[in-house]
Design an enzyme around this catalytic site. Structure first.
Site, mmCIF file in Angstrom:
data_model
loop_
_atom_site.group_PDB
_atom_site.id
_atom_site.type_symbol
_atom_site.label_atom_id
_atom_site.label_comp_id
_atom_site.label_asym_id
_atom_site.label_seq_id
_atom_site.Cartn_x
_atom_site.Cartn_y
_atom_site.Cartn_z
ATOM 1 N N HIS A 133 0.835 -1.322 -0.058
ATOM 2 C CA HIS A 133 -0.046 0.053 0.126
ATOM 3 C C HIS A 133 0.884 1.292 -0.030
ATOM 4 O O HIS A 133 1.966 1.285 0.506
ATOM 5 C CB HIS A 133 -0.931 0.056 1.278
ATOM 6 C CG HIS A 133 -0.166 -0.096 2.504
ATOM 7 N ND1 HIS A 133 0.287 -1.047 3.087
ATOM 8 C CD2 HIS A 133 -0.201 0.880 3.536
ATOM 9 C CE1 HIS A 133 0.954 -0.688 4.254
ATOM 10 N NE2 HIS A 133 0.588 0.640 4.307
ATOM 11 N N ASP A 135 0.367 4.883 1.816
ATOM 12 C CA ASP A 135 -0.051 5.397 2.828
ATOM 13 C C ASP A 135 -1.296 6.614 2.780
ATOM 14 O O ASP A 135 -1.038 7.383 1.813
ATOM 15 C CB ASP A 135 0.824 6.296 3.922
ATOM 16 C CG ASP A 135 1.695 5.275 4.715
ATOM 17 O OD1 ASP A 135 1.148 4.027 4.890
ATOM 18 O OD2 ASP A 135 2.791 5.713 5.164
ATOM 19 N N ARG A 298 6.033 6.150 14.010
ATOM 20 C CA ARG A 298 6.053 6.259 12.565
ATOM 21 C C ARG A 298 5.567 8.137 12.707
ATOM 22 O O ARG A 298 4.585 8.470 13.369
ATOM 23 C CB ARG A 298 5.061 5.507 11.886
ATOM 24 C CG ARG A 298 5.168 5.808 10.440
ATOM 25 C CD ARG A 298 4.058 5.139 9.399
ATOM 26 N NE ARG A 298 2.823 5.839 9.580
ATOM 27 C CZ ARG A 298 1.808 5.343 9.121
ATOM 28 N NH1 ARG A 298 1.945 4.253 8.368
ATOM 29 N NH2 ARG A 298 0.585 5.763 9.278
#
Length: 311
Positions: A133, A135, A298
């Protein structure tokens, strides 16, 4: 008129060399790096960067070289970085506005600081990010990039992989490139984040985050290169084509981007930091370490609206 798929219709049926350019001007002599050392991880994507301390006050010349390296390699890996959240946040903020993720407060237990998302996985909360994916493509302006810092890593496993979407696009059959160039696709979060959220939260957030429309092929705002911009986690369908064609095109593109020739793989160590360009690559967190513990911090950087081939 329905699209006639090429023969063979599955790109994985083709064998032999898959050679892509790291940059658009691959045949031109490019200047080297004076403020850092960049060791390529693969021919097109990923570099381990030395000579840079992310905890330091990086000057303008070093930042310029880091930006050039990011555009060239798409993924930059920094080893042995003794930094915490504050230094990680300071580095990420040099690249743009920090992104506040609206869903992690619902899907990550105990998550309250939404500009630094702690991805803590263990026996009670197994890793679920093992799907290719980009984000937040369900957002009108998907992320520019992300800075991911290893806090605690399992003894083995838990690697992160990235796939070069320039290379994936460049190595499509020519007739398939021509077919997907003008197309747009729908992206949504209901079948991913929505599944882990209480119904009242989905209902409250849905008007703010409706399904969005993005080009299947994105033109990078800094390099001008074309990159595939569909992913199996958030792309729901290709618009304005029959359902059968949409499903077959997406199946083919998803399988194509999984070819190892487009990928790099990072084995984490404590103190490792990865920084990637979400506009030009996808990523995948290998979930092969359960029930061991893996903790990452993150920080995402806000991006802009994707632009397609036609502008």
């Amino acid at each position: 008129m329905a699209y006639v798929f090429p023969t063979p219709i599955d790109p994985l049926a083709a064998y032999g060399p898959l050679i892509a350019a790291r940059t658009a001007d691959a045949d031109d002599e490019k200047p080297g790096y004076e403020r850092l050392v960049a060791e390529p991880m693969t021919p097109t994507i990923g570099a381990e960067v030395g000579g840079v301390r992310l905890s330091g006050d990086l000057d303008g010349a070093t930042m310029d070289e880091l930006r050039r390296a990011l555009l060239e390699f798409k993924v930059l890996v920094f080893r042995d970085q003794d930094i915490g959240r504050d230094e990680q946040r300071a580095f990420a903020s040099r690249w743009g506005e920090l992104e506040r993720h609206p869903f992690f407060v619902y899907t990550q237990p105990g998550q309250t600081d939404v500009d630094v998302v702690t991805l803590a996985k263990d026996a009670a909360a197994p890793g679920m990010e093992n799907n290719w994916h980009h984000d937040i493509t369900w957002h009108a302006t998907p992320s520019f990039g992300a800075v991911l810092r290893a806090v605690e890593v399992p003894p083995v496993g838990g690697d992160t992989l990235w796939a070069d979407m320039y290379a994936a696009y460049d190595l499509l059959p020519e007739d398939l490139r021509e077919r997907v160039d003008p197309l747009y696709a729908e992206h949504d979060w209901i079948d991913s984040f929505g599944r882990a959220m209480p119904p009242e939260a989905v209902e409250a957030l849905r008007p703010t985050f409706p399904a969005v429309r993005h080009p299947v092929v994105r033109v990078h705002p800094e390099t001008g290169r074309r990159a595939l911009f569909v992913n199996m986690l958030f792309t729901t369908r290709i618009l304005d084509v029959p359902d059968e064609e949409s499903a077959e095109l997406l199946r083919m593109l998803y399988r194509h981007v999984q070819r190892p020739e487009f990928q790099c793989r990072l084995r984490w160590r404590p103190g490792t930091v990865a920084f990637w360009d979400n506009r030009s690559c996808q990523h995948y967190a290998s979930s092969d370490y359960h029930p061991a513990r893996r903790v990452m911090d993150r920080i995402s950087i806000a991006g802009d609206r994707p632009v397609g081939v036609a502008g």
